[in-house]
Write a protein that holds these residues in place. Structure first.
Motif, PDB file in Angstrom:
ATOM      1  N   PRO A   1     -55.319 -33.463   2.378  1.00  0.00           N
ATOM      2  CA  PRO A   1     -56.019 -32.050   2.240  1.00  0.00           C
ATOM      3  C   PRO A   1     -54.871 -31.178   2.166  1.00  0.00           C
ATOM      4  O   PRO A   1     -53.993 -30.979   3.208  1.00  0.00           O
ATOM      5  CB  PRO A   1     -56.905 -31.774   3.355  1.00  0.00           C
ATOM      6  N   ASN A   2     -54.878 -30.423   1.142  1.00  0.00           N
ATOM      7  CA  ASN A   2     -53.674 -29.303   1.067  1.00  0.00           C
ATOM      8  C   ASN A   2     -52.284 -29.826   0.835  1.00  0.00           C
ATOM      9  O   ASN A   2     -51.425 -28.929   0.979  1.00  0.00           O
ATOM     10  CB  ASN A   2     -53.821 -28.166   1.993  1.00  0.00           C
TER      11      ASN A   2
ATOM     12  N   LEU B   1     -56.095 -35.957  13.255  1.00  0.00           N
ATOM     13  CA  LEU B   1     -56.621 -34.730  13.839  1.00  0.00           C
ATOM     14  C   LEU B   1     -56.147 -33.524  13.279  1.00  0.00           C
ATOM     15  O   LEU B   1     -56.850 -32.726  12.728  1.00  0.00           O
ATOM     16  CB  LEU B   1     -56.539 -34.897  15.369  1.00  0.00           C
ATOM     17  N   ARG B   2     -54.582 -33.507  13.293  1.00  0.00           N
ATOM     18  CA  ARG B   2     -54.033 -32.068  12.980  1.00  0.00           C
ATOM     19  C   ARG B   2     -54.072 -31.992  11.274  1.00  0.00           C
ATOM     20  O   ARG B   2     -54.372 -30.844  10.980  1.00  0.00           O
ATOM     21  CB  ARG B   2     -52.621 -31.895  13.559  1.00  0.00           C
ATOM     22  N   ARG B   3     -54.018 -32.970  10.650  1.00  0.00           N
ATOM     23  CA  ARG B   3     -53.986 -32.959   9.209  1.00  0.00           C
ATOM     24  C   ARG B   3     -55.447 -32.532   8.838  1.00  0.00           C
ATOM     25  O   ARG B   3     -55.297 -31.809   7.612  1.00  0.00           O
ATOM     26  CB  ARG B   3     -53.727 -34.349   8.752  1.00  0.00           C
ATOM     27  N   GLN B   4     -56.577 -32.916   9.327  1.00  0.00           N
ATOM     28  CA  GLN B   4     -57.746 -32.322   8.987  1.00  0.00           C
ATOM     29  C   GLN B   4     -58.164 -31.068   9.435  1.00  0.00           C
ATOM     30  O   GLN B   4     -58.757 -30.123   8.862  1.00  0.00           O
ATOM     31  CB  GLN B   4     -58.694 -33.526   9.120  1.00  0.00           C
TER      32      GLN B   4
ATOM     33  N   GLU C   1     -53.660 -23.855   6.224  1.00  0.00           N
ATOM     34  CA  GLU C   1     -52.300 -24.637   6.277  1.00  0.00           C
ATOM     35  C   GLU C   1     -52.123 -25.546   5.226  1.00  0.00           C
ATOM     36  O   GLU C   1     -52.868 -26.158   4.780  1.00  0.00           O
ATOM     37  CB  GLU C   1     -51.957 -25.317   7.471  1.00  0.00           C
ATOM     38  N   MET C   2     -50.843 -25.608   4.700  1.00  0.00           N
ATOM     39  CA  MET C   2     -50.348 -26.396   3.526  1.00  0.00           C
ATOM     40  C   MET C   2     -49.292 -27.625   4.098  1.00  0.00           C
ATOM     41  O   MET C   2     -48.164 -26.828   4.360  1.00  0.00           O
ATOM     42  CB  MET C   2     -50.104 -25.773   2.282  1.00  0.00           C
ATOM     43  N   PRO C   3     -49.377 -28.403   4.452  1.00  0.00           N
ATOM     44  CA  PRO C   3     -48.297 -29.563   5.242  1.00  0.00           C
ATOM     45  C   PRO C   3     -47.076 -29.326   4.069  1.00  0.00           C
ATOM     46  O   PRO C   3     -46.964 -29.741   2.976  1.00  0.00           O
ATOM     47  CB  PRO C   3     -48.913 -30.735   5.183  1.00  0.00           C
ATOM     48  N   ASP C   4     -45.982 -29.356   4.864  1.00  0.00           N
ATOM     49  CA  ASP C   4     -44.614 -29.447   4.197  1.00  0.00           C
ATOM     50  C   ASP C   4     -44.391 -30.796   3.917  1.00  0.00           C
ATOM     51  O   ASP C   4     -44.321 -31.845   4.640  1.00  0.00           O
ATOM     52  CB  ASP C   4     -43.610 -28.876   5.174  1.00  0.00           C
TER      53      ASP C   4
END
Length: 351
Positions: free
Chosen positions: A135-136, A267-270, A255-258
């Motif tokens: 996601p993102n 967990l953090r990604r979602q 948030e958009m992961p680098d």
């Protein structure tokens, strides 16, 4: 950005998101499984599907009985709401929330997507699962690929011509553009037929054409051409708006992961890329359970009625780990999403 509170699964449900024993997600997964929240709710979904089918049949009967009258257009908003309910059922089928039997799940998805909505189940499922996996993520999530809208300043700087004007004004144009989403979903589905394997393509194409034929026949045999066009325009526009209002709060402005940065665990990604929407029964109904976006992304196969039960467990686990858990009201969720799109287009407005 403001924080208001500090893939499909095979049997057993949730297995596809399992992590290594030492991961941040593993303890939460064990707790959720021990509470039985990943068990499917066949009876609940049977009632939901039956009630939706009866309501659709009632509206179709009403269109036929009222016939060639402008009063028939009053049923267009009702049909738009029911179409969104139908889409939510197709969404849940695609995530194996309704049944663990792939064939049955696909059948439910084909009926509610292709036949009842004229939207390709295979196209949507492929796209949506890629979104859930990352996601993102600007390089991997199809929902944040630069198209009509853009979601980062990097995407914005390459815009030119009419698309540049769209980006400058995308915050103001977002909800008006959702009025076209109902038609856009149908177009994408037909375009995707070329990608599908031959047998799947035939089934999907026949059901898509059956929907178009049945929809046109219902309207054109019940009312004049002008009224039929007005009904279709109103129905499809409100259907798109309803879907836009359901999906807009979920990830926009989060948030958009680098792509070149730290690799987040499940967990953090979602959690960091998703936003929940507070509310009661009416909010749950209007958004099809997608207001529990964090829980849905962590446990995509979790039945819809269990999402609210999992929420306190997820929130407490995030608090224990010091991970931001974002939850806000419905109106504020739109404000945050639109503000993000406004900020992305800001450099193009000051040139």
């Amino acid at each position: 950005m403001p924080q208001t509170a500090a893939v499909l699964a095979e049997d057993p449900p949730g297995a596809s998101v399992g992590q290594t024993p030492g991961s941040e997600f593993a303890p939460l997964l064990r707790t959720v499984k021990d509470r039985g929240l990943l068990r499917r709710r066949h009876g609940w979904y049977a009632r939901e599907i039956a009630a939706n089918a009866l309501a659709l049949a009632a509206v179709v009967t009403g269109i036929a009985l009222i016939g060639n009258s402008w009063w028939t257009l009053l049923l267009a908003p009702v049909l738009a709401v029911l179409a969104a309910r139908t889409a939510f059922i197709g969404h849940d089928a695609g995530h194996s929330q309704i049944t663990g039997d792939k064939s049955v799940g696909r059948l439910i998805g084909l009926i509610h997507g292709n036949l009842l909505l004229g939207m390709s189940y295979s196209w949507w499922n492929d796209k949506h699962n890629r979104h859930h996996a990352n996601p993102n993520h600007i390089d991997k999530d199809p929902d944040v690929v630069a198209d009509v809208l853009v979601f980062t300043s990097e995407q914005a700087k390459d815009r030119s011509g009419f698309r540049r004007w769209l980006t400058r004004n995308q915050a103001w144009l977002f909800f008006p553009l959702t009025l076209l989403e109902g038609v856009a979903l149908k177009v994408h589905g037909f375009q995707d037929l070329r990608r599908q394997p031959p047998r799947e393509r035939v089934v999907e194409a026949l059901l898509l054409m059956a929907h178009v034929a049945a929809y046109a026949t219902l309207l054109l045999t019940s009312m004049s051409l002008g009224k039929a066009l007005a009904f279709a325009a109103l129905h499809q526009a409100l259907f798109g708006l309803h879907l836009g209002m359901a999906f807009a709060p979920n990830h926009k402005g989060m948030e958009m992961p680098d792509p070149d940065g730290e690799c987040w665990g499940h967990l953090r990604r979602q959690v960091l890329t998703s936003r929940n929407v507070r509310g009661a029964v009416l909010t749950d109904w209007f958004l099809g359970g997608l207001n529990y976006q964090i829980e849905h992304h962590l446990f995509p196969s979790m039945p819809r009625p269990h999402l609210r039960l999992a929420q306190p467990l997820v929130r407490a686990h995030c608090q224990e780990l010091g991970i931001s858990y974002t939850e806000t009201g419905l109106v504020d969720s739109y404000r945050q999403a639109l503000r993000h799109m406004h900020e992305v287009g800001e450099p193009l407005r000051v040139e």
